[in-house]
Design an enzyme around this catalytic site. Sequence first.
Site, short mmCIF file in Angstrom:
data_model
loop_
_atom_site.label_atom_id
_atom_site.label_comp_id
_atom_site.label_asym_id
_atom_site.label_seq_id
_atom_site.Cartn_x
_atom_site.Cartn_y
_atom_site.Cartn_z
N ARG A 130 0.82 -1.20 0.00
CA ARG A 130 0.00 0.00 0.00
C ARG A 130 0.86 1.26 0.00
NH1 ARG A 130 -5.46 -0.92 1.14
NH2 ARG A 130 -5.94 -3.11 1.61
N ILE B 171 -0.01 -6.69 -7.93
CA ILE B 171 -1.37 -6.83 -7.46
C ILE B 171 -1.77 -5.52 -6.79
CG2 ILE B 171 -2.94 -8.10 -5.94
CD1 ILE B 171 -1.90 -9.71 -8.32
N LEU B 172 -2.86 -4.94 -7.25
CA LEU B 172 -3.30 -3.65 -6.73
C LEU B 172 -4.37 -3.83 -5.65
CD1 LEU B 172 -3.53 -1.74 -10.13
CD2 LEU B 172 -1.74 -1.54 -8.39
N ASN C 127 -7.34 -4.10 -17.06
CA ASN C 127 -6.18 -4.93 -17.36
C ASN C 127 -6.55 -5.88 -18.48
OD1 ASN C 127 -3.56 -5.97 -17.07
ND2 ASN C 127 -4.28 -7.62 -15.76
N HIS D 229 -5.66 -9.67 -19.80
CA HIS D 229 -5.01 -10.92 -19.39
C HIS D 229 -5.01 -11.88 -20.57
CE1 HIS D 229 -3.63 -14.04 -16.64
NE2 HIS D 229 -4.46 -14.85 -17.26
N THR E 239 -6.48 -8.56 -2.50
CA THR E 239 -5.83 -8.84 -1.22
C THR E 239 -6.87 -9.14 -0.16
OG1 THR E 239 -5.80 -6.50 -0.61
CG2 THR E 239 -3.88 -7.36 -1.80
N ASP E 240 -6.44 -9.81 0.89
CA ASP E 240 -7.36 -10.10 1.99
C ASP E 240 -7.27 -9.00 3.04
OD1 ASP E 240 -5.00 -10.57 3.39
OD2 ASP E 240 -5.13 -12.75 3.20
#
Length: 540
Positions: free
Chosen positions: A62, A88-89, A102, A104, A139-140
């Site tokens: 972050r 990873i954002l 994005n 892929h 993200t978690d």
Amino acid sequence: MTRIAGMAGNRGRNLLHLDDLAPGGAELAVVLTTDPDAPVLEKAEERGVPTEVVELGDDARREHERRVLDALDAHEFDLVCLDGYMRILTDEFLDAVPTTLNVHPSLLPSFPGTDAWGDALDAGVDVTGCTVHVVTDATDESGEVDPEKVDSGPVVTQEPVPVYEGDDRDSLKERVLHEGEFRAYPRAVNWFAEGRVDVADDASAVRVEGDEGGPFPERRVETADRAADLRYGENPHQDAALYADATCEEANVVRADQLNAGAKGMGYNNYNDADAALNLVKEFDRPAAAVIKHTNPAGCATADTLADAYDRALATDPKSAFGGIVALNRECDAATAERVADSFKEVVVAPGYTDDALDALFEKDNLRVLDLHTDGDLGEVTERTTEKDLVGGRLVQERDRQAPTREDLEVVTDRTPTDDQYESLLFAWQTIKHVKSNAILFADGTETVGVGAGQVSRVDAVEIAKMKAERDAEGKDADGAVMASDAFFPFPDAIEAAAEAGIEAVVQPGGSVNDEDVIDAADEHDIAMVFTGSRCFRHD
């Protein structure tokens, strides 16, 4: 104007491609990367696009994203596009910027990892592709990457790409880029630039205005299988192949079997002409025959028997029919086959053949005999559209299936057509639909008499139809015949020329500012004229 903040990891080929195409007027406002040696930086600078570098450090995810946001703060942008940006954002970044996209290199959710090309090859699939999706937080709660959330944002668009035997990771990667990403990413950006995309507030869903079904959908995804290698294209120096649509149920020459395997194979022009001929005889319920040269009818007729229909079609212009393509809408019998074999023809296509007919046709070594295998008739016309490839695109249109009846024709002259003339006018109209514009067709009964095709002047087309009827037709002429025109007459001169040939009735769309002058000319020569209210151009 939509301004893009591009975030790349290396070469940034998708970003540069977007800048080249400027879909919807979009342009790069800034290119940012984490690598000061990324080749995209130099390319962007050559284009005058500002660049930023935010190198990776020991800071947390972050914290790095806050540095990225600080770098982007000096630039105005409406959309963020990632291109190989291998980070990873989180919502720290995503909540602070406009929608982030994005691309892929797979058809998500298949192969979401970092080696989508290798994964596709390992899985043995025959189709992969690419996906443009909205980037969501992967993200978690603890800030750790959740693999289940990576590349899981809602799909904006996808593009399929075939996997061929012999492909390796590098060849597949290049094909996915050029045939997939270079199509899908600009499409998605164009939709955003035009304001046609709604992204849910929680980025859980995407809706694209107009991206719906129907005959003309926003996107067309098609596949075709190579059905044949052709000897050559329109000319011997051009390579060519035939591709088949496995979903087509209508009788067609692509799926037709060539019964005499010893003859030459079908060529590009043979297929093109055979398709044109077959489409023409599909117009008629009575036994019908057509002879085609260069996709134009040299002659067409209907009759009580197939053999008579062929005789009358051939007699329109036997000189031009030399080396032509014959289409029949009934099972070919021996009498018809003997007539077809009596002069040089390239191809005959029919919905079946009797054994005696095949014996007669097979005596001609290089006459290609195509069997549609449709039990003696052509069945229903089911395909709704036709297509033409252009350089850089494709035209798609509804097929011209108009079939006016007597009641649809508007009589605009003092003289009214007779019953026989009405029959002939309707036959002429259904036939002229298959003649290249500008087109004029003379008919007598339900057989052609003269054809003027593909002229830039309509009166010239009349003169050619006259000349063909007077010089080349056998056993018939234009005197007492009817005339069809695929579009309105701009001046009375074509009616004057038709009167000189002996034409007694005319069918045309009407709609010219000079209609009254044209009608007056017809009345002056005691010619009956009817309007259809619609034209039937054929430009291919």
